[in-house]
Design an enzyme around this catalytic site. Sequence first.
Site, PDB file in Angstrom:
ATOM      1  N   LYS A  94       0.299  -1.172   0.393  1.00 12.40           N
ATOM      2  CA  LYS A  94       0.350   0.335   0.349  1.00 12.40           C
ATOM      3  C   LYS A  94       0.989   1.044  -0.004  1.00 12.40           C
ATOM      4  O   LYS A  94       0.527   2.485   1.081  1.00 12.40           O
ATOM      5  CB  LYS A  94      -0.652   0.328   1.024  1.00 12.40           C
ATOM      6  CG  LYS A  94      -2.290  -1.493   1.723  1.00 12.40           C
ATOM      7  CD  LYS A  94      -3.179  -0.702   2.177  1.00 12.40           C
ATOM      8  CE  LYS A  94      -4.033  -1.700   2.242  1.00 12.40           C
ATOM      9  NZ  LYS A  94      -3.852  -3.157   2.288  1.00 12.40           N
ATOM     10  N   ARG A  95       1.713   1.105  -0.548  1.00 13.03           N
ATOM     11  CA  ARG A  95       2.182   2.291  -0.881  1.00 13.03           C
ATOM     12  C   ARG A  95       2.043   3.729  -2.400  1.00 13.03           C
ATOM     13  O   ARG A  95       1.020   3.718  -2.618  1.00 13.03           O
ATOM     14  CB  ARG A  95       3.880   2.235  -1.731  1.00 13.03           C
ATOM     15  CG  ARG A  95       4.733   0.984  -0.781  1.00 13.03           C
ATOM     16  CD  ARG A  95       5.032   1.717   0.652  1.00 13.03           C
ATOM     17  NE  ARG A  95       6.732   0.523   1.153  1.00 13.03           N
ATOM     18  CZ  ARG A  95       6.320   0.650   1.862  1.00 13.03           C
ATOM     19  NH1 ARG A  95       4.999   0.471   2.899  1.00 13.03           N
ATOM     20  NH2 ARG A  95       7.685  -0.324   2.674  1.00 13.03           N
TER      21      ARG A  95
END
Length: 290
Positions: A94-95
């Site tokens: 989830k960057r």
Amino acid sequence: MFGARLAEAMAEHGPVCVGIDPHDHLLDLWGLPHTAAGVREFSLRTVAELAGTVAAVKPQSAFFEQYGAAGVAALEETLAAAREAGLITVLDVKRGDIGSTMGAYARAYLSPDSPLAADSITVSPYLGFGALAPALELAGTHDRGVFVLALTSNPEGREVQHAHGAAGTEGFGTSVAGSIVAKVAAHNAAEAAARGGGDELGRFGLVVGATIGTAASELGFDPASCAGPILAPTPGAQGAGVAELVAVFGAAALARNQVLATTSRGVLGAGPDGVREAATFLNEALRDLG
Ligand SMILES: O=C(O)c1cc(=O)[nH]c(=O)n1[C@@H]1O[C@H](COP(=O)(O)O)[C@@H](O)[C@H]1O
């Protein structure tokens, strides 16, 4: 192409993706210590049990990172083992960051020669969808996939995702989630046009929880319109979630292998000797829905 490869694997095995989230209570259940070595053993055993049984696995980076360098090394090994076992990897990181930093994240996970290389990653568009460009570009270069958070399963997500774009912004009048879906669809359409058309599933996907109820239709969009895969956190391995998947995504999207139903504790809680059976049970419950 990533989207087509994922759809083929789902056609072969079913729509289930097993998340590898080594929670402390699961390590206890599996008789393993709360250490990087325990997480490594847990993850490699999960991969070995699931090889040839499911289309994809989704290691959750946070559970590895909490043990520092040794945990990250265990993640590298897990990704390599999954690749060798023929499992498609969705690295759940989830960057999302400003473009120049996003470029470094993209190289970390989407460059084939990186130690943390995965087939696909999860990304957050909440620093602005445009900031994701380096990851979307590198995914195209190396034939990888990117799943963009749209409507997540946690209730706190609504305050951001259900909000409507401010006046003067590109998304004015549309929900934030709706505008993300449209942008992902545009990226898939551009790649499809460059390929000369066809209905192959695109490489750019969405994350939409199977638990969102009627939120997408109330916000005025159909997640399937993204024309890429949809990673759908789905509760429970005992058949729960089946009705929700049909209600949220529709039978047509399920039939064309567009919806990758992911569950972690629901399968891993079956213990080391029960993981394969639990994943198979869920695959069988879901695969004929379309
Ligand atoms: O991207 C995800 O996978 C994700 C998106 C979402 O909306 N909700 C969600 O729970 N997840 C992830 O899916 C996993 C859920 O695990 P279980 O609840 O054990 O199946 C965790 O790794 C979450 O970070």
